[in-house]
Structures are given as C-alpha cells and as structure tokens.
Design an enzyme around this catalytic site. Sequence first.
Site, PDB file in Angstrom:
ATOM      1  N   GLU B 120       0.691  -1.120  -0.039  1.00  0.00           N
ATOM      2  CA  GLU B 120       0.649  -0.214   0.288  1.00  0.00           C
ATOM      3  C   GLU B 120       1.091   0.921  -0.478  1.00  0.00           C
ATOM      4  O   GLU B 120       1.495   1.299   1.541  1.00  0.00           O
ATOM      5  CB  GLU B 120      -1.224   0.642   1.165  1.00  0.00           C
ATOM      6  CG  GLU B 120      -1.716   1.458   1.660  1.00  0.00           C
ATOM      7  CD  GLU B 120      -2.357   1.486   0.033  1.00  0.00           C
ATOM      8  OE1 GLU B 120      -2.906   1.055  -0.826  1.00  0.00           O
ATOM      9  OE2 GLU B 120      -1.898   2.465  -0.287  1.00  0.00           O
ATOM     10  N   THR B 130     -12.076   3.551  -0.145  1.00  0.00           N
ATOM     11  CA  THR B 130     -12.733   2.714   0.372  1.00  0.00           C
ATOM     12  C   THR B 130     -13.488   3.872   1.528  1.00  0.00           C
ATOM     13  O   THR B 130     -14.391   3.768   2.018  1.00  0.00           O
ATOM     14  CB  THR B 130     -11.927   2.151   0.786  1.00  0.00           C
ATOM     15  OG1 THR B 130     -11.317   1.478  -0.717  1.00  0.00           O
ATOM     16  CG2 THR B 130     -12.498   0.810   1.966  1.00  0.00           C
ATOM     17  N   HIS B 138     -25.201  -1.776  -2.293  1.00  0.00           N
ATOM     18  CA  HIS B 138     -26.674  -2.038  -2.673  1.00  0.00           C
ATOM     19  C   HIS B 138     -27.173  -2.923  -3.310  1.00  0.00           C
ATOM     20  O   HIS B 138     -25.950  -4.165  -2.948  1.00  0.00           O
ATOM     21  CB  HIS B 138     -25.573  -1.219  -4.469  1.00  0.00           C
ATOM     22  CG  HIS B 138     -25.006  -0.075  -4.413  1.00  0.00           C
ATOM     23  ND1 HIS B 138     -25.773   1.331  -4.355  1.00  0.00           N
ATOM     24  CD2 HIS B 138     -24.138   0.993  -4.659  1.00  0.00           C
ATOM     25  CE1 HIS B 138     -25.154   2.219  -4.236  1.00  0.00           C
ATOM     26  NE2 HIS B 138     -23.940   1.653  -4.293  1.00  0.00           N
ATOM     27  N   VAL B 273       4.382   0.788  -5.636  1.00  0.00           N
ATOM     28  CA  VAL B 273       5.374  -0.257  -6.405  1.00  0.00           C
ATOM     29  C   VAL B 273       6.238   0.923  -7.207  1.00  0.00           C
ATOM     30  O   VAL B 273       5.617   1.878  -8.060  1.00  0.00           O
ATOM     31  CB  VAL B 273       4.093  -0.928  -7.300  1.00  0.00           C
ATOM     32  CG1 VAL B 273       4.881  -1.403  -8.757  1.00  0.00           C
ATOM     33  CG2 VAL B 273       3.688  -1.473  -6.186  1.00  0.00           C
ATOM     34  N   ARG B 416     -12.964   7.685  -7.778  1.00  0.00           N
ATOM     35  CA  ARG B 416     -14.098   6.538  -8.232  1.00  0.00           C
ATOM     36  C   ARG B 416     -12.531   5.688  -9.473  1.00  0.00           C
ATOM     37  O   ARG B 416     -12.076   7.213  -9.998  1.00  0.00           O
ATOM     38  CB  ARG B 416     -14.706   6.462  -8.958  1.00  0.00           C
ATOM     39  CG  ARG B 416     -16.236   6.587  -7.813  1.00  0.00           C
ATOM     40  CD  ARG B 416     -17.925   7.116  -8.690  1.00  0.00           C
ATOM     41  NE  ARG B 416     -18.425   7.447  -8.313  1.00  0.00           N
ATOM     42  CZ  ARG B 416     -19.094   8.737  -8.136  1.00  0.00           C
ATOM     43  NH1 ARG B 416     -18.013   9.538  -8.618  1.00  0.00           N
ATOM     44  NH2 ARG B 416     -19.745   8.466  -7.279  1.00  0.00           N
ATOM     45  N   ILE B 441     -12.598  -0.909 -10.862  1.00  0.00           N
ATOM     46  CA  ILE B 441     -13.637  -1.244  -9.424  1.00  0.00           C
ATOM     47  C   ILE B 441     -13.256  -0.446  -8.572  1.00  0.00           C
ATOM     48  O   ILE B 441     -13.223   0.979  -7.932  1.00  0.00           O
ATOM     49  CB  ILE B 441     -13.024  -2.135  -8.318  1.00  0.00           C
ATOM     50  CG1 ILE B 441     -11.852  -3.293  -8.911  1.00  0.00           C
ATOM     51  CG2 ILE B 441     -14.319  -2.175  -7.262  1.00  0.00           C
ATOM     52  CD1 ILE B 441     -12.785  -4.701  -9.281  1.00  0.00           C
ATOM     53  N   SER B 443     -17.844   2.111  -7.962  1.00  0.00           N
ATOM     54  CA  SER B 443     -19.693   1.728  -6.854  1.00  0.00           C
ATOM     55  C   SER B 443     -20.390   0.208  -8.544  1.00  0.00           C
ATOM     56  O   SER B 443     -20.175   0.789  -9.961  1.00  0.00           O
ATOM     57  CB  SER B 443     -20.222   2.901  -7.175  1.00  0.00           C
ATOM     58  OG  SER B 443     -21.537   2.797  -6.890  1.00  0.00           O
ATOM     59  N   CYS B 543     -17.516  18.279  15.937  1.00  0.00           N
ATOM     60  CA  CYS B 543     -16.373  19.911  16.285  1.00  0.00           C
ATOM     61  C   CYS B 543     -14.725  19.593  14.777  1.00  0.00           C
ATOM     62  O   CYS B 543     -14.586  20.120  15.033  1.00  0.00           O
ATOM     63  CB  CYS B 543     -15.904  20.005  17.665  1.00  0.00           C
ATOM     64  SG  CYS B 543     -14.784  18.789  18.320  1.00  0.00           S
TER      65      CYS B 543
END
Lengths: 420, 583
Positions: B120, B130, B138, B273, B416, B441, B443, B543
Amino acid sequence: MKIIDVDVVVIGGGPAGLAAAIEAKKQGTKKVMIIERDTSLGGILQQCIHDGFGLHRFGKQLSGCEYADNYIEELNTYDIEVAYDTIVVEILKDKTVYAMNKTDGIIEIHPKAIILAMGCRERTRSQAFIWGTRPSGVLTAGTVQRYINIEGYLPGKKAVILGSGDIGLIMARRMTLEGIEVLGVYELMDSPGGLSRNIAQCLVDYDIKMHLSTTVIKTHGNSKLTGVTVAKVDSNRNVIKGTEEYIECDLLVLAVGLIPENELSNQLELDIDPLTRGPIVDDQFMTSMEGVFAAGNVVTVFDLVDYVSLTGEIAGAGAAKYLKNELDLKQEYLPIKSGENVSFVVPQKIRLNNLSEELPLYFRVRNKQEKTEVGVFELENKIYKKRHRVVLPPEMIVEKISTKLIGEINTPLVVSVKEV
Amino acid sequence: MIKNKVINILQNTSDISHYEIGVSVSKEKIVTLTGIVEEWKDVVNIGHLVANVKGVKNVVNDITSKDVNIKEVNNDIEIKATLDKGVKEECDVVIIGAGISGCSIARSLSKYNLNIIVLEKNGDIGEEATKANNGNIHPGFLAKPGTLKAKLNLRGNKLYTQLSKDLDFELKRPGSLVVFHNESDVKKFKVLKFLKKTGLGYFIKSFRQYMKTPGLKWLSAEEVKQKEPNLRGNPLGGFLMTTMGIVEPFEVCYALAENAIANGATFKLNTKVLDIRKTNGAVNEVITNNSVISCETVINCAGVYADEIAKMVDDKFYTIHPRRGAIAIIDKNRKGFLNTPSGVLGRSDRSHNSKGGGASVTPEGNLLWGPTAVETHDKEDKSVEASDLDYILNLGQGVTDQVKKNEIITFFSGIRAADYKEDFIIEASKKVRGFIHVAGIQSPGLAAAPAVGEMVEKIVLKQNRLITKKLNYISTRKRTPIFRDLSRELQDELIKENPNYGRVICRCELITEGEIIDAVNAPIPATSIDAVKRRSRAGMGRCQGGFCGPRVLEIIAKELNIPHTEVTLKGGDSYVLHKESRS
C-alpha cells in the site's frame, strides 16, 4: 457504579461554572459539585495568557489565567466538590446525570438542580464552507492557541487568519510574537468582528493588515497546506469573480465563530432560542425545565468573560433559591422581545415575582449605528433609556433595568436601539 | 471492422468530429486512441463513445487535452535506489493496493498455504475510494444487466450477512427507498411489479438484473408515509429494495485486513510499486521503494493507478479515468430523521455512469448526502468545490427541505477508478502468467467486495492447482471494545478493568483514550490523526477534531514514542506541528 446525591451539580468548571458554584454555595446550598472534563479548573481561560480580562468584574486588566485564579482561590475557601478529568455522558429527563472518569468509572449523580456551564465550541472549516482539499495546517484559532500557549508548539511558519473576531485578533498578535509570519486577517463581513481595542493592540501595533469583505474560498495541497485562495465578496457575501488571489502559506487559522455547546441541553430537550443557539432562560437563568439552569456561553456567546461570570452568579443564586423553594414557579412569564436593530436579548422571559432590584439585559445590535439610544418599552411606555455614541454588532450591550419600573402593564418588554 | 465503426462514430458526433483522433485496434479488440483535444471532458466523452461501440472490449485512451498537463511518470531513479539498497524478499502472492478489493482478496487467499504480501503506497489501508464511500451495500438492482458488476453486486450483497457476523462489523439492512410523485411513475412501477410477479421480465434483456434482485417491495402512499414520515411532500408511492445494506466502509476494509493478518498475510504500508519484472512471460519480481520482492503471482488492485501498474507488465488494455465523488455528512442531531436511504425519482443526474446520488444514512445514524460524479484528469484531486455542494444540496432537498445547509458537519471527496467500459475488469492476464487484473472497481465495489475476493480466489486456484488449505485458518475476528455501544454497567466494568476507557478524548462521539490506544496499537497501527479517526471515530463529530485533535496527537506521540512534531494528520508530510516554540 458509584451513586452520588447532591443539591446542585454544575457541569463545566470554566468561568460560568466557577461563578455559579460559588454563588450557589454562598446562598446556602449544602452540597455543590462541579464536573470538569479537564484536569484543572478555569476552562478556556487557562490558555488565555493575554490580558484584557476582568475590567468590569475586578476593575483591572488581568490575564485569563489570573482571572480564573481569582475564582479558583475563592472556590477553594468553600466546601465544593470538584470531579476532575470527568465528563458528563448523559442527562436523563429526571435529572439523573451520568458522568465518568478513570478512577470512579461510571458515576450516577442525582442532583436536585443542574447548572449547565459547558461553554461553546469553535466553528470548523466545513461549517465555514471553504472549498478545496483537506490538508494538515488548517486549524481553529482555539486549537492553535492551545498548541502554542499550553503545549509549546508552533503549528506553522506562515499563517493566514480567517475571521476578525477577538480570538482571531489575539492569535494574530500571539503568533507574531512567536515568530510565525502573519500574512493578513481576512474578514467576510464589511466590518471587523472583534472589539476595537483588540484591533488596535493586536493588528495595528504589529502592522498586520485586515482585509474586509474578503474571505478564504479554497485550500490547496493534498498533504500539507501549501496555500489558500482569497477573494473579495459583494454586499450579499457572494464571491466577486476575478478578485481571486493565491497566498502561499502553511497555516490557515480559523476564527469563524463560536457555537454554544448544547449537546446535553438537547438531551433534556430544552427550548432553544434559534437566535442565540442556546437554551431560552428566564431572569434566574433557569431554562424551560424547572431546576435546570444555564450560565455563560452555553446561553449565548458573550464577548467578555466578566459577563459570563455574572450570568454564572445569577444562575447559582437562582439554583439556591429554587432549592429553598423561594422561586415562584407558577407565575406567567413576561416575554422580552427584540425590537428595532436588536438581534437577541437574554434573558428571553421574566417572572415579576422573582426579580431582584436590578434586571440585567444582555443583547446585541444587528447593525452598526451612531448616536443611538437604547430603549426598553412596555407598549408605548419607555421604562428605560440610555444613550450610546456608537453601537456595533460584535460588542454586546448590557443594561441594568431597575425592576421597580417593570410590570406596570402586563405586556412583553421590547428592547430597541434607535438613532436620536 | 471495429476500427471503421469507431472512426465512423468519431466523425459523426458533433463537438468532437473536428478532432484528429488516431485509432488502432488490437486482435483482442482493444482500441487505442491518440490525439490532442481542447478540453478534458472531450477526452472522457470520446473514451466512452468508443467503449460503447459494439465489439470493443476496452479502450486505452492516450488522448491528451490542452487544458490539462499530465506529467509522464518516470520511476527510474527510485528503482535504481532500491536496487542499490539490495533488500530482497520473497513470497507467493503480491497484492498491490490495500483498498476494499485488495483487503477482501487478501482475506480470501489467506485461507491457503500462501505467503501473501499486500503493498500500500499510503500510510494506511482503505485511504482512497474505500474511506470516501457512502457505505451502501447496493441491492444490485441498478447495475447494467450482463455486466460483471451486476453479477458480483448481487453475490456480494448476499455474502455480507455472513461476513459481518464472521468479522464483527456493523451491517444494517434498512433497505433503499425510491419514491415517486407523478402518476406516470406510478404506472411504470406497476408495470415493473407485473413483470416481476409474472416472471415476464426475464424475456426482456434490460430487465434481467431487476428480475434477479431479491426482496423488492411496492409501497403505497400510506406505507411510504409510515416508513419515512419526514420525506418531502406526499409521495404517491414507493419502491423498496429491502436487501440494501449500510456499513462503515473503512470498518469493513479494516476487518478484512485484520483477519488476513491473523491468517499470516503481511501488509506493507508506505510502500509504492515502482516496477514489475517478468521472466519468460511470467511475473518474477515487484520492485518497491523499499525492496525487491520475488513472487509468482501479482494481483493488481491499484484503484486509480491500476492502468499504470498494468503498463509495467506491458498488459495495459484499459485506461482509468478518475471520477471524483463528494459527500456531505449531516449533524447527528438529525439521527432518526431518515432511516432508509432514499431517493426521489428523477432527481439525481443519471447522465453519469456511477450510481448513488441521494440521501443515505450511516450505521451511526448520520444523514449522508451525495455523492457527486465529476470527471477529473487528476488522480489525486480530492477537493470539494462549491458546485459539488450545490449538487449535493439539490439531492438532499429532493428528499427533505427541513435539513439545512448549516447542519452539514463535513464534506469530503474520493476518486472512483472508472474504466471506459464502466465495468469491473477481473481476469488473469492473457499476456503475462501470474498477473491478475482487478481494475475498474468503482461503485458497487464495496457491495461486490466479498464476491471480488471469491472470484480472484478461484482465478488463483485455477492457476495453481497445488495450493492447499491452511489447517489452522481463523475465519472469524472480534473487534476491540466500542465504549459508546456498551450499557452503563458494562462501561463501568470496562473502566475498572482498564482505566484508559474512563477518559473521554472525543466528546462529540464519546471515544475514550482506551479506544485510541487500541487504534494506535492495532495490527495495522493508526499512525496519523486521520487513521485514528477512521478506526475509532475520534474527530468524526460536529467539532471535527477541534477539541480532540491535540489530545489524539499527544496519544499517538506517546504510544509510538515519537516527537509531537512527527505526528501527521494523514501520513506523508502532513505534519500538524512545525516545531517546539522554545527549542
């Protein structure tokens, strides 16, 4: 679970709570308890190391810390219990208060009266509708003040301040003294939001420029703030296209207003005044629920701590009278209404039978006006008047009305400010 | 044949017919486009137009536009630095990207005797699309019939029930309500009901997805009013998709990752990467900023960067065009005002290709409005503009006019990772052995995530039939205590056990010091203020961290034993404090 019975529980040990607890005790309340979420009393005053506090209350200029210390010392002479590092998590409508801390766990408190003194919180960047990315380096003025004054860290090198309220002005000076370059104070409105004395002492003295009718519209930088876009606004506060300007900075300080902290008031479903954003209170600073009082910035955001203390005293005394059954809880309320050029008045309602000699009225004007007169009316009948050379929205007005004059006719009081 | 069709449509579409676009078509029916246009929106329009031409498998859109400047990425210097460093590692599977897809796949594969490393680039998992998702699971009704999305959406939705039990995350199924205000819509929905009840819908291709969606209900005006009394106006009726679920997306991602770790997977954060090397047509090594990892399988779940990762193995057959989505969260004072994610027919802009756009609810009960859908050239453009909020407010206003703009406590956006076919791409590379594409990938990527994991699991097993199951696989995971959800008695007990749970740090959301310490010391440690927020909710309230920010910073510094000045808001160089004032 620890269960405690008390006469008065004061929620919050800032200036309002301190004054309220002391006054309740002075008026003969047996068991007074303060619940304070921090490890010491004083509330936000602890981080206010600048002076300008106490001119009304003590007749001299004190720092915020000194001002609080005066009260804390007095408090220590009384038998008042303080629960430190303790937070109230819930209040039930039967006045059961749930609080918690590390040593006692959950504490169930059964008070006969409650004084709400939670203060206020700062508006955030989202609530100021600033567009762009969400990098680090965007902080509220109070948070910056805490980092610098309490924790000893500087959150940036070059700062832009949005909002010319008192906290913004104080922080302009404070940051300059600490070596942070303050690039300017930007104010959406066409007039400054803070007290005149703060503009002189915090900006003019340090050559910091104030830009009126100008606001920050966008933040830049994905990770750390790299700059902001400012733009001028028209009289409707809409951005004027073409006036956008990019300013490189690594700190945006937001002084965009304070909001009364009323999570607990909402749990009790107290009547809230949409104009003050705090509970509606009467002459004793009692809320819409019998035995529940409110004091200080929970009621409305005051600009001087001296006023906050005064309301604390009223609420504390009110709670004591309530416990001694000295309050008439049956009499019909007389409303106090905002008239010409008045945006709100606190208290919002009074019971004639409960008034002491003087009734203080706290209010703000909507617009700046010169050569004015404050008038309090019962229908056409002017029961109080006072001249003011100039009135400004950021400067709260306090008038003390002799109660002998009130109640000739059974009609709402109206507070107005008019040119003369 | 395809080439002619593509050229034909480009020449016959106004607005773009004047551009000179280079078109080439591979034998796999991948169309590559080149050329220069005036505006970015033209780049995107052309991409979509071509992708919709019958027979086109996907589009590599190399068209540039004059209004944006996209820098060519060159990792040569960084690659050399890693090679010089000489750190070498080995594993069976490298998963690139720890978003919801990567984490779901890691968990699915952790059942087997495989050595898994998840890479990551950010300082935390789930930090891109995410975490900026509306959390909707859905029902699968709206996905285009016949697409991979449609299939995995239905399957994923179904798998969530068991998954939430196994991994101890909150899943609610309030359903999703669409209401209508005109008679013509009432008629349309009557026809739908007829098609569903009689089964006739199966004969119409465009209705097949709808026919496959379980749990559909038709509500009368009274039933709508009873279910959601605060909806604006007097709807004539409603359509309820009962299988719609809501989750806190980061919580799901985190639970998947934590379970994968419990089963031996390794997560490497802040690891980017730089290149992938092949030998004899198979993946061999992944070069990151930290090391060279030898492996047999590489799974590309790199989100908006998936096309760039695919390019590293010379198998880029799609282009990811980032589409920004902004969301606004409403103060929890409105908790209970709306219980069902709701939409009004004809309100949201269906001209874009992503779903959503309405009023939803979070599991905590905050109202959530959005998201928007704005094409952008910049894969890191997580800004929110005035126009985004206008759109969001319009969506919200469709549902209720009672909730006002000043009740919004925060707004944010995510990107997205859309390709031009606007479908998921999940397949083994046809060119490089051991390379698996999990791209495009968007929605309903969250809803589909469990099914995505399942599908990739099958692909991996097919590639290597010798893989065996772990005997000591742990299928469940228990989360650390959530103080605010406990009864007063249990809270009291917890504090007695560990006094850190007795100190409230975030008072808006009632988050204790104990929970923040848990977050910082978690299997995937929270090392930034935002990472703590995502795990614990500290700072998510009204807050927005104004009060708890400095305290969270202090706890992170103490727990990680680092100076306050090294604590960041969100990883990278997002330091909160510049220096000590008296140093």
